[in-house]
Every structure is written in structure tokens, then in C-alpha cells.
Design an enzyme around this catalytic site. Structure first.
Site, PDB file in Angstrom:
ATOM      1  N   ARG A 105       0.887  -1.182   0.000  1.00 33.06           N
ATOM      2  CA  ARG A 105       0.000   0.000   0.000  1.00 33.06           C
ATOM      3  C   ARG A 105       0.914   1.217   0.000  1.00 33.06           C
ATOM      4  O   ARG A 105       1.728   1.399   0.913  1.00 33.06           O
ATOM      5  CB  ARG A 105      -0.909   0.013   1.226  1.00 33.06           C
ATOM      6  CG  ARG A 105      -1.631   1.348   1.406  1.00 33.06           C
ATOM      7  CD  ARG A 105      -2.764   1.309   2.385  1.00 33.06           C
ATOM      8  NE  ARG A 105      -3.920   0.618   1.829  1.00 33.06           N
ATOM      9  CZ  ARG A 105      -5.171   0.730   2.296  1.00 33.06           C
ATOM     10  NH1 ARG A 105      -5.423   1.519   3.326  1.00 33.06           N
ATOM     11  NH2 ARG A 105      -6.155   0.072   1.738  1.00 33.06           N
ATOM     12  N   HIS A 132      -7.203   0.768  -6.760  1.00 36.94           N
ATOM     13  CA  HIS A 132      -7.499  -0.076  -5.593  1.00 36.94           C
ATOM     14  C   HIS A 132      -8.211  -1.344  -6.102  1.00 36.94           C
ATOM     15  O   HIS A 132      -9.403  -1.553  -5.837  1.00 36.94           O
ATOM     16  CB  HIS A 132      -8.367   0.704  -4.611  1.00 36.94           C
ATOM     17  CG  HIS A 132      -8.377   0.134  -3.220  1.00 36.94           C
ATOM     18  ND1 HIS A 132      -7.585  -0.927  -2.832  1.00 36.94           N
ATOM     19  CD2 HIS A 132      -9.103   0.482  -2.113  1.00 36.94           C
ATOM     20  CE1 HIS A 132      -7.817  -1.206  -1.554  1.00 36.94           C
ATOM     21  NE2 HIS A 132      -8.729  -0.374  -1.095  1.00 36.94           N
ATOM     22  N   GLN A 135     -10.208  -3.911  -3.787  1.00 30.49           N
ATOM     23  CA  GLN A 135     -11.503  -3.421  -3.303  1.00 30.49           C
ATOM     24  C   GLN A 135     -12.585  -3.610  -4.365  1.00 30.49           C
ATOM     25  O   GLN A 135     -13.683  -4.088  -4.065  1.00 30.49           O
ATOM     26  CB  GLN A 135     -11.398  -1.944  -2.909  1.00 30.49           C
ATOM     27  CG  GLN A 135     -12.698  -1.375  -2.384  1.00 30.49           C
ATOM     28  CD  GLN A 135     -13.130  -2.005  -1.076  1.00 30.49           C
ATOM     29  OE1 GLN A 135     -12.391  -1.966  -0.109  1.00 30.49           O
ATOM     30  NE2 GLN A 135     -14.325  -2.582  -1.028  1.00 30.49           N
ATOM     31  N   ASP A 217     -17.129   7.248  -2.386  1.00 30.34           N
ATOM     32  CA  ASP A 217     -15.938   7.154  -1.531  1.00 30.34           C
ATOM     33  C   ASP A 217     -15.693   8.544  -0.949  1.00 30.34           C
ATOM     34  O   ASP A 217     -16.315   9.527  -1.381  1.00 30.34           O
ATOM     35  CB  ASP A 217     -14.756   6.674  -2.405  1.00 30.34           C
ATOM     36  CG  ASP A 217     -13.488   6.359  -1.616  1.00 30.34           C
ATOM     37  OD1 ASP A 217     -13.563   6.252  -0.370  1.00 30.34           O
ATOM     38  OD2 ASP A 217     -12.429   6.221  -2.240  1.00 30.34           O
ATOM     39  N   CYS A 257     -16.460   1.699  -0.045  1.00 28.36           N
ATOM     40  CA  CYS A 257     -15.312   0.854   0.310  1.00 28.36           C
ATOM     41  C   CYS A 257     -14.924   0.985   1.777  1.00 28.36           C
ATOM     42  O   CYS A 257     -14.261   0.104   2.316  1.00 28.36           O
ATOM     43  CB  CYS A 257     -14.133   1.181  -0.589  1.00 28.36           C
ATOM     44  SG  CYS A 257     -13.512   2.859  -0.423  1.00 28.36           S
TER      45      CYS A 257
HETATM   46  N1  NVA Z   1      -9.898   6.635  -1.883  1.00 32.99           N
HETATM   47  C1  NVA Z   1      -9.589   6.206  -0.531  1.00 32.99           C
HETATM   48  C2  NVA Z   1      -9.826   4.750  -0.393  1.00 32.99           C
HETATM   49  C3  NVA Z   1      -9.594   4.210   0.983  1.00 32.99           C
HETATM   50  C4  NVA Z   1      -9.794   2.738   1.078  1.00 32.99           C
HETATM   51  C5  NVA Z   1      -8.155   6.559  -0.208  1.00 32.99           C
HETATM   52  O1  NVA Z   1      -7.286   6.365  -1.074  1.00 32.99           O
HETATM   53  O2  NVA Z   1      -7.894   7.046   0.901  1.00 32.99           O
HETATM   54  N1   CP Z   2     -11.371  -0.147   1.980  1.00 33.95           N
HETATM   55  C1   CP Z   2     -10.126  -0.212   2.430  1.00 33.95           C
HETATM   56  O1   CP Z   2      -9.158  -0.479   1.690  1.00 33.95           O
HETATM   57  O2   CP Z   2     -10.004   0.040   3.760  1.00 33.95           O
HETATM   58  P1   CP Z   2      -8.680   0.219   4.601  1.00 33.95           P
HETATM   59  O3   CP Z   2      -8.090   1.553   4.238  1.00 33.95           O
HETATM   60  O4   CP Z   2      -9.124   0.163   6.035  1.00 33.95           O
HETATM   61  O5   CP Z   2      -7.721  -0.883   4.265  1.00 33.95           O
END
Ligand code: NVA
Ligand code: CP
Length: 298
Positions: A105, A132, A135, A217, A257
Site C-alpha cells: 500500500r 485499488h 476493493q 468514496d 469501500c
Molecule cells: N480513496 C480512498 C480509499 C480508501 C480505502 C483513499 O485512497 O484514501
Molecule cells: N477499503 C479499504 O481499503 O479500507 P482500509 O483503508 O481500512 O484498508
């Protein structure tokens, strides 16, 4: 580069491959006996390098690796020498000698590509600023479970053209479903849609019209916290609420998500309504990721 040795983007896989992963994830969830080795990761270790916080991705991967018989090794950025400037090409080659896969990540998607270039083991995208895919794979499984034909549905995306929106576009390109996105000017997805069945407009009501599923989101993703106020103004008309859902198909489902900012991008009422599939959606991360791990790391 053989991208199929990794899981960086849904766009690297065919319709049959994505549908096969979803089928396997459903089998794993139901615990169907005789459908493969129960512990395909026995004696194997999978690293998890996380440069951003996580609840679902980290825990579902750690638990999934454990359930498949493997050992998860969580590594926050500050735990490893990358934080002190050790190059990715060196880190990737060293970790390839110990591990059987790495979930990453990170911020820039190029970090994942650089790891994939230098690793002899699979690299799995646990979220980048661009995509992502785990997800959206979980989202597709969740819709299948309630009887939606994911190759023939009409899906809508409301809000930021972020990593989730980009992965929805990839999914629509591969599976061929209709996808309508509503994003404010200046916040459009980075992934260019090629298919005519993917459209981007400004008006959320136009995007959700007749849709079988509506997804959204947060307005400020991880790393964009400084822009939160400016974004809240830009996205003020992009809330998923019951008035907006009046324009969707009757009984349309809602996905998010998570984590959500309740009563910003989505109302409490919609999150807690019968339309919302968000808790199954969170659970299904576990099952789809086990299917990905089995495919790549076993
Ligand atoms: N778009 C969000 C998704 C979190 C799972 C982010 O990147 O923070
Ligand atoms: N949806 C998702 O990826 O959640 P986290 O940021 O908690 O991993």
C-alpha cells in the site's frame, strides 16, 4: 513485463480471469470441500509493506494468509530500510529471496511497478493513489452474491475520480458493464475510459439514472487531508442520499469501500439502509484476496 504474475490492476486480466477469481472467492467463502488445497500457502511467507494506514486491507490480508496456511509479515515503511533511502530495486531483490509475495500500500503507483520490475515474486496492490483493485474485486463479488450480473449491470460512481473510480473504470472495460460516473470539474479520473459504455458527467442525478448499484468514496483520500476544506466545497452536491437514490433503479444497491465520512459523501441513513451492502463488501475483501493469493503465491 508479465503483469499477470502480479496483481497491480484489474486491466491486466481478462474477463474470464476476473470471473474465475470471483468464482474461486465464492467457493472459498462457502468452504466448498474438494475445490483445492486447504492450505496452499503452507511454509510460505507474504510481506505487507504499508505506507498508509489501513483497517480492512491489512487485517483481511493477514487473516487470509494465515487461513491459507502461510505467514504474514507486516512491515510499516518505517520498519524497513526504504525509510532510510534503500532503493526499491535493492529491497525488492532481497525480499524476493525470503518471501513468496508482497502486498504493498503506497502513494505513487510507480512504486508498485518498480517493485514488480525488480521482484521475482508476485506484487499485490493493496491501494495506490491510482488504483485499488482488491476493493473493486470485492465489490463485484458482493454484487454477484445478491444476484447482480456484473457483466450486464449498470453501475454508477458519484464523487471523486480517485483510485476507486479508476479501478471501477478498469473493471467496466474488462467486464463490459455500463458505468456512469459523476465527478466535479477538476476531479475527473486519471484512467481514460475507452469503451462507449463508460460515461463521465457532472450531474450525479444523470449518472445514477436507472443504475443497479451506486458507489461512492471519501472526498479527500489518504494524502489529501490538506485539501479537505476545498474538496468539501467542490463535492457539496455529490452526496449519496435518499433523494439522489430516487433517480436510481428501484431497489438499487449502495456500496462504499470504507472508511466513510458519514453525512459527507454518504448519509448515515443510506449507509444503514437495506440498500447498503457495505458490511458484506468489507468481508468479501478477505475472500477475493485469498483467491488472488492462491492464484499468485501458492
Ligand atoms: N480513496 C480512498 C480509499 C480508501 C480505502 C483513499 O485512497 O484514501
Ligand atoms: N477499503 C479499504 O481499503 O479500507 P482500509 O483503508 O481500512 O484498508
Amino acid at each position: 513485463m508479465d503483469w499477470k504474475k502480479h496483481f497491480l490492476s484489474l486491466s491486466h486480466f481478462s474477463e474470464d480471469e476476473i470471473l474465475g477469481l470471483l468464482k474461486r472467492a465464492r467457493e472459498l467463502k462457502r468452504g466448498i470441500p474438494g475445490t483445492g488445497p486447504a492450505r496452499p500457502l503452507e511454509g510460505r511467507s507474504v510481506g505487507l509493506i504499508f505506507e498508509k494506514p489501513s483497517t480492512r486491507t491489512r487485517i483481511s490480508f493477514e487473516v487470509g494468509i494465515h487461513q491459507l496456511g502461510g505467514q504474514p509479515i507486516f512491515l510499516s515503511r518505517d520498519d524497513i530500510q526504504i525509510a532510510r533511502g534503500e532503493p526499491i530495486r535493492d529491497t525488492a531483490r532481497v525480499l524476493s529471496r525470503y518471501l513468496h509475495g508482497i502486498v504493498i500500500r503506497t502513494f505513487g503507483h510507480v512504486v508498485l511497478e518498480e517493485f514488480a520490475k525488480w521482484s521475482s515474486i508476485p506484487i499485490i496492490n493493496g491501494l495506490s493513489d491510482l488504483l485499488h483493485p482488491c476493493q473493486v474485486l470485492g465489490d463485484l463479488m458482493t454484487l454477484q452474491e445478491v444476484g447482480v450480473d456484473v457483466a450486464a449491470m449498470h453501475a454508477a460512481w458519484v464523487g471523486d475520480g480517485n483510485n476507486m473510480a479508476n479501478s471501477w473504470i478498469n473493471a467496466a472495460e474488462v467486464l463490459g458493464f455500463r458505468l456512469s460516473l459523476a465527478c466535479p470539474e477538476g476531479y475527473l479520473p486519471a484512467v481514460q475510459a475507452k469503451s462507449k459504455s463508460i460515461t463521465i458527467c457532472r450531474d450525479p442525478r444523470e449518472a445514477v439514472k436507472g443504475a443497479n448499484v451506486v458507489s461512492t468514496d471519501v472526498w479527500a483520500s489518504m494524502g489529501q487531508e490538506d485539501e479537505a476544506a476545498e474538496r468539501a466545497a467542490a463535492f457539496a452536491d455529490y452526496q449519496v442520499n435518499s433523494a439522489l437514490l430516487e433517480h436510481a433503479a428501484k431497489d438499487a444497491y449502495v456500496l462504499h469501500c470504507l472508511p466513510a465520512h458519514r453525512n459527507e459523501e454518504i448519509t448515515d441513513e443510506v449507509m444503514e439502509s437495506e440498500r447498503s451492502l457495505i458490511w458484506e463488501e468489507a468481508e468479501n475483501r478477505l475472500h477475493v484476496q485469498k483467491a488472488v493469493l492462491e492464484m499468485l503465491c501458492a
